[in-house]
Enzyme design. Structure first.
Site, mmCIF file in Angstrom:
data_model
loop_
_atom_site.group_PDB
_atom_site.id
_atom_site.type_symbol
_atom_site.label_atom_id
_atom_site.label_comp_id
_atom_site.label_asym_id
_atom_site.label_seq_id
_atom_site.Cartn_x
_atom_site.Cartn_y
_atom_site.Cartn_z
ATOM 1 N N LYS A 204 -37.071 45.156 37.579
ATOM 2 C CA LYS A 204 -37.614 46.096 36.601
ATOM 3 C C LYS A 204 -39.017 45.658 36.173
ATOM 4 C CE LYS A 204 -36.417 48.117 32.105
ATOM 5 N NZ LYS A 204 -35.432 48.141 31.007
ATOM 6 N N GLU A 210 -37.531 34.127 39.885
ATOM 7 C CA GLU A 210 -36.637 33.957 41.042
ATOM 8 C C GLU A 210 -36.921 35.034 42.103
ATOM 9 O OE1 GLU A 210 -35.703 34.230 37.850
ATOM 10 O OE2 GLU A 210 -34.115 32.828 37.340
ATOM 11 N N GLY A 265 -31.595 46.669 32.205
ATOM 12 C CA GLY A 265 -31.272 46.124 33.527
ATOM 13 C C GLY A 265 -29.783 46.082 33.789
ATOM 14 N N ARG A 266 -29.005 45.654 32.791
ATOM 15 C CA ARG A 266 -27.564 45.502 33.004
ATOM 16 C C ARG A 266 -26.834 46.840 32.962
ATOM 17 N NH1 ARG A 266 -29.530 43.044 28.666
ATOM 18 N NH2 ARG A 266 -28.997 43.790 26.564
ATOM 19 N N GLU A 351 -24.728 39.534 27.686
ATOM 20 C CA GLU A 351 -26.166 39.702 27.440
ATOM 21 C C GLU A 351 -26.386 40.845 26.447
ATOM 22 O OE1 GLU A 351 -29.428 40.813 30.514
ATOM 23 O OE2 GLU A 351 -29.565 38.631 30.294
ATOM 24 N N HIS A 382 -3.460 30.370 40.538
ATOM 25 C CA HIS A 382 -3.382 28.992 41.075
ATOM 26 C C HIS A 382 -4.569 28.169 40.586
ATOM 27 C CE1 HIS A 382 -0.143 30.341 43.763
ATOM 28 N NE2 HIS A 382 -0.818 31.475 43.747
ATOM 29 N N LYS A 510 -37.094 30.525 29.751
ATOM 30 C CA LYS A 510 -38.089 30.816 30.799
ATOM 31 C C LYS A 510 -39.402 30.103 30.479
ATOM 32 C CE LYS A 510 -36.270 35.448 31.953
ATOM 33 N NZ LYS A 510 -36.545 36.918 31.926
#
Ligand code: F6P
Length: 544
Positions: A204, A210, A265-266, A351, A382, A510
């Site tokens: 965005k 990254e 974004g999410r 978030e 498990h 950041k």
């Protein structure tokens, strides 16, 4: 502007506190045994989903009080504000129009819908061209592999949707790179052919460290494998609000699909962020995905509160967290293709609602978002189900269960279903001391040994859980499921009085990352703190 009311200010909240004390003396099993209608009255349906919350520690009076709380919090006004394009993202003064991304033309917000519609048309053209093998790489060969480079909301949604809808895939393979760890892109590119690989830089902001680092690595990979600089245009698409930054990277505007500030974004998998999914399953199936979410939107927007699935789930979350003291929420999809669902919901819920001040900036005197985690069943049985059954923490659980399998292995799918229903029941009934003792004696232990060991076998039970079922996991039911959790997240935020659409808490990390990177690069020797300085020195020693 009137002060934001606190959850604890609503009259219903005090009554709920009283109810919590009395109900905790009882049991879910007793509630079910005493009310033959419970398994009908504690089930809601919407958009192809059925939500059974009869195994929750609450009774009719409690549910009525929770609905009163929603009314006192004027949740209907909040729902109208969301769909009406109000600036519900108060700290950034923006609307949150993710519902528009799956709307039809007559659903309102004409100006923004025009942009959505145009982008959908561009997505359809691109998705169909690539899906049907008509997009060629620099040697003229058809694209066979698409690599989405993005992180957070620019990765988790399409990654989940593409994996969940594997039975609907065509021949183009989609891969996801998110981590700045070079091992991520290295493992993904190993075995891919540069001539037939297309990258989608999904960001965005087009400023995420990254994603930019991985994009540069991808570009170099193409150049190292025979592409010229002029060829790159055929191998890069971008999804972003930042066309200038995309152009600086070398992606022409014709290869860019827009995102907008009025979509978080999410909450963006429905937008061009979902392009890789649309390529994988084809545009018609992606449209079904959008329609499934729209079906849930219509339900959320119009259903009476007592029938409103996302609202009910939100009220159950408040009941668990703010009245019964739960701090965890575990999501257990009993479908391996939904294995990424907990990761996706972590960003969506934590978030969004991992906040500690209300809309007025007042520090809250109560908990907000619980820690959400989980993994596909039966894997978790498990691994962490021991804690769910005998641990000291209350972890309300959502079981997600498609009732039919896409495979033809009916026998194994029956085992999956049996395990899911068994785990849900076991969380409710547990095992008493008497039952534990009887189990041990039945296995041949003498009474004294059995009585010594039995306390270790006791399981409290009374552990609330919902079972969300659907006939089949399809693009439509997946869309409805994700939209259900979006709206649940929004309702919880409204009741807690917080903003679910900003994320101020990710900035400092950041910024400090930039300072530490400068130290690792040797560009700056200014001390940071003794621990960080010592760790940097240790890194330097290891990388001499
Ligand atoms: O985690 C912070 C965040 O901004 C998320 O909200 C977002 O989904 C992610 O980083 C990626 O941001 P972008 O799409 O701008 O690269």
């Amino acid at each position: 502007m009137p002060a934001q009311p606190l959850l604890t200010d609503f009259p219903a909240f005090a009554h709920l506190q009283t109810k919590a004390q009395s109900l905790q003396k009882g049991s879910i099993s007793a509630l079910i045994d005493d009310d033959t209608q419970r398994t009908l009255n504690y089930v809601r349906t919407a958009a192809g989903l059925r939500v059974d919350f009869s195994k929750y520690l609450l009774d009719d009076a409690t549910l009525a009080l929770l609905l009163q709380l929603a009314k006192q919090a004027d949740i209907q006004r909040s729902i109208a504000a969301l769909f009406g394009g109000d600036c519900v993202n108060t700290t950034e003064n923006r609307p949150a129009l993710h519902t528009l991304l799956r709307a039809d033309a007559d659903d309102g917000m004409a100006e923004q819908f025009t942009q959505v519609s145009a982008t959908r048309a561009s997505m359809q053209t691109l998705a169909d061209t690539i899906h049907h093998g008509k997009h060629q790489g620099f040697t003229g060969k058809a694209i066979t592999d698409v690599v989405n480079i993005g992180i957070g909301g620019s990765d988790l949604g399409p990654r989940l949707a593409t994996q969940a809808l594997a039975p609907y895939h065509g021949s183009v393979r989609c891969h996801y790179v998110a981590n700045v760890d070079p091992a991520d892109i290295s493992m993904t590119l190993a075995g891919l052919d540069a001539q037939t690989t297309l990258f989608i830089i999904c960001s965005k902001s087009f400023r995420t460290e990254e994603t930019l680092a991985n994009g540069l690595t991808a570009r170099q990979w193409l150049l190292d494998h025979g592409a010229s600089h002029g060829d790159l245009q055929q191998h890069f698409l971008a999804v972003t609000t930042n066309l200038e930054a995309a152009a600086e990277f070398g992606i022409a505007s014709a290869n860019c699909l827009p995102m907008w500030d009025w979509v978080g974004g999410r909450y963006s998998v429905w937008s061009a962020v979902g392009l890789s999914t649309a390529i994988a399953i084809g545009w018609d199936r992606f449209s079904e995905f959008l329609q499934g979410a729209r079906h849930m939107d219509l339900h959320f927007r119009t259903a009476a509160h007592e029938q409103n699935v996302p609202l009910i789930l939100s009220l159950l979350e408040l009941w668990s967290c703010n009245l019964l003291g739960a701090t965890n929420h575990v999501v257990l999809p009993y479908d391996q293709s939904l294995n990424e669902l907990p990761d996706y919901l972590q960003q969506l819920t934590m978030e969004s609602n991992g906040k500690s001040v209300n809309l007025d900036g007042i520090t809250l005197p109560y908990h907000t978002a619980p820690v959400l985690w989980g993994s596909a069943g039966t894997i978790g049985q498990h691994s962490f189900h021991q804690l769910l059954h005998q641990g000291t923490l209350q972890c309300p659980a959502d079981f997600i269960l498609p009732l039919t399998s896409h495979t033809d292995n009916a026998e194994q799918h029956r085992r999956l279903v049996a395990n899911c229903l068994a785990q849900s029941r076991t969380l409710m009934v547990g095992r008493t001391l008497e039952q534990a003792t009887a189990t041990l004696t039945a296995r041949g232990a003498d009474m004294q040994s059995a009585q010594t060991l039995a306390p270790h076998l006791v399981m409290s039970g009374n552990r609330s859980n919902t079972v969300v079922t659907m006939e089949k996991l399809t693009p439509s039911t997946l869309g409805a499921l994700l939209a259900m959790y979006e709206h649940k997240t929004y309702c919880s935020a409204q009741l807690w009085g917080i903003n679910p659409f900003d994320q101020w808490g990710v900035e400092v990390g950041k910024d400090i990352g930039v300072a530490v990177y400068a130290r690792l690069q040797g560009d700056d020797e200014s001390p940071i703190d003794p621990s960080t300085d010592a760790l940097i020195a240790q890194w330097r020693e290891a990388n001499r």
